[in-house]
Enzyme design. Structure first.
Site, PDB file in Angstrom:
ATOM      1  N   LYS A   1      -1.786  -1.353  -4.145  1.00 37.39           N
ATOM      2  CA  LYS A   1      -2.671  -0.202  -3.964  1.00 37.39           C
ATOM      3  C   LYS A   1      -1.828   1.064  -4.036  1.00 37.39           C
ATOM      4  O   LYS A   1      -0.893   1.243  -3.256  1.00 37.39           O
ATOM      5  CB  LYS A   1      -3.411  -0.262  -2.626  1.00 37.39           C
TER       6      LYS A   1
ATOM      7  N   TYR B   1       0.857  -1.185   0.000  1.00 36.94           N
ATOM      8  CA  TYR B   1       0.000   0.000   0.000  1.00 36.94           C
ATOM      9  C   TYR B   1       0.893   1.236   0.000  1.00 36.94           C
ATOM     10  O   TYR B   1       1.501   1.574   1.012  1.00 36.94           O
ATOM     11  CB  TYR B   1      -0.885  -0.072   1.246  1.00 36.94           C
TER      12      TYR B   1
ATOM     13  N   ILE C   1     -10.076   1.384  -4.559  1.00 36.47           N
ATOM     14  CA  ILE C   1     -10.625   1.344  -3.209  1.00 36.47           C
ATOM     15  C   ILE C   1     -11.082   2.759  -2.897  1.00 36.47           C
ATOM     16  O   ILE C   1     -10.310   3.704  -2.989  1.00 36.47           O
ATOM     17  CB  ILE C   1      -9.579   0.848  -2.200  1.00 36.47           C
TER      18      ILE C   1
END
Length: 316
Positions: A179, A150, A220
């Site tokens: 991500k 991430y 997301i």
């Protein structure tokens, strides 16, 4: 195998006041709101493809390990009900501490762990960073879950993962997606040029369309927890390459999507959700920072503008 060509909501952790006046997790409300978001459909008939809990918007950094585990256990029931994967965030100072967190998350139904860089004052070298993720991957394999590195330098304000390091991390078998949470989507394009098979999720609502153009397969979303129909519909258009239609929705949500790239994104968006649910007091209950009246007024104005624009597109 998880389908990453979707948009997934990063749900809020709803809080209530205990008898002693302290804040505790409101499991019932948190479950109900997660279920409502997962049941929403886009204009094309699709829904959110996963449930992200105890992430940045879920007050992850403020929860104790016990609270985090209890929260995820309750939301795993919702994820199972809607047959979607459960994703959770994780961050630690050391790789050994991170490994223990991953082991714990695997016991309560988490499918993929979003792993933030080590939370240290000193910037780790790429080799130290790789070792941190390498142990996370090995632990995930033993626990039967996967991990998602991430990269969130804008909001987190520390330790950006370089493109070269992300390419190396993506090669770890237990890494199924990356991500990328930054308004500089050129890094997504750079990564895709190195490996066109990468699964990359955009993490900032204001650049969803541009991230899709650069090669992101999904996202997301924080704003999508407030306006799920709009968020899912925009992803439908992105996947079909109907950029003009996707951009109409992006522009309609622009005023509130802006908040998703700010350091106080959790506090801002949670309050906006409180307005949306006619629960302003609930939206202001947070373990994070308290908003000033000026910030409250700004969020309210941004929410109202986005709602008005989305109503014109029949996306409320």
């Amino acid at each position: 195998m998880i389908n990453w060509e979707v948009v997934m909501p990063a749900v809020f952790t709803w809080l209530k006041e205990s008898e002693s006046g302290t804040l505790e997790i409101d499991f019932d409300t948190t479950q109900k709101q997660a279920a409502a978001i997962l049941s929403a459909q886009g204009k094309g008939g699709s829904r959110m493809g996963g449930l992200v809990a105890s992430g940045t918007l879920g007050e992850n950094s403020y929860l104790s390990n016990e609270q985090r585990i209890s929260l995820l256990k309750s939301l795993s029931e919702v994820a199972k009900q809607y047959d979607v994967p459960l994703i959770s965030g994780a961050v630690a100072e050391t790789k050994e501490e991170l490994a223990k967190i991953i082991e714990g998350l695997a016991t309560v139904g988490v499918d993929t762990v979003m792993v933030m860089p080590p939370k240290t004052k000193k910037v780790p070298s790429d080799e130290e960073m790789y070792a941190y993720y390498e142990l996370a991957a090995a632990t995930a394999k033993e626990a039967g879950v996967t991990i998602m590195p991430y990269n969130n330098p804008d909001a987190a304000g520390y330790h950006a993962l370089s493109a070269n390091l992300l390419i190396r991390l993506a090669a770890l078998p237990e890494v199924t997606a990356l991500k990328i949470s930054t308004i500089d989507v050129s890094i997504i394009e750079t990564l895709m040029l190195e490996n066109k098979d990468l699964k990359i999720l955009a993490g900032v609502d204001s650049v969803t369309v541009y991230a899709g153009l650069a090669g992101a397969c999904g996202g997301i979303t924080g704003v999508g927890t407030i306006f799920p129909k709009a968020s899912v519909t925009m992803q439908e258009y992105v996947l079909k390459g109907e950029w003009a239609e996707a951009n109409k929705i992006s522009q309609a949500m622009n005023s509130i999507s802006y908040l998703d790239a700010q350091p106080l994104l959790m506090e801002y968006l949670k309050f906006a959700m409180g307005i949306h649910q006619n629960d302003i007091d609930g939206g202001l209950r947070t373990l994070g920072k308290k908003l000033t009246q000026e910030q409250i007024d700004d969020v309210r104005a941004r929410y109202i503008l986005a709602k008005e624009r989305l109503e014109v597109l029949d996306l409320i």
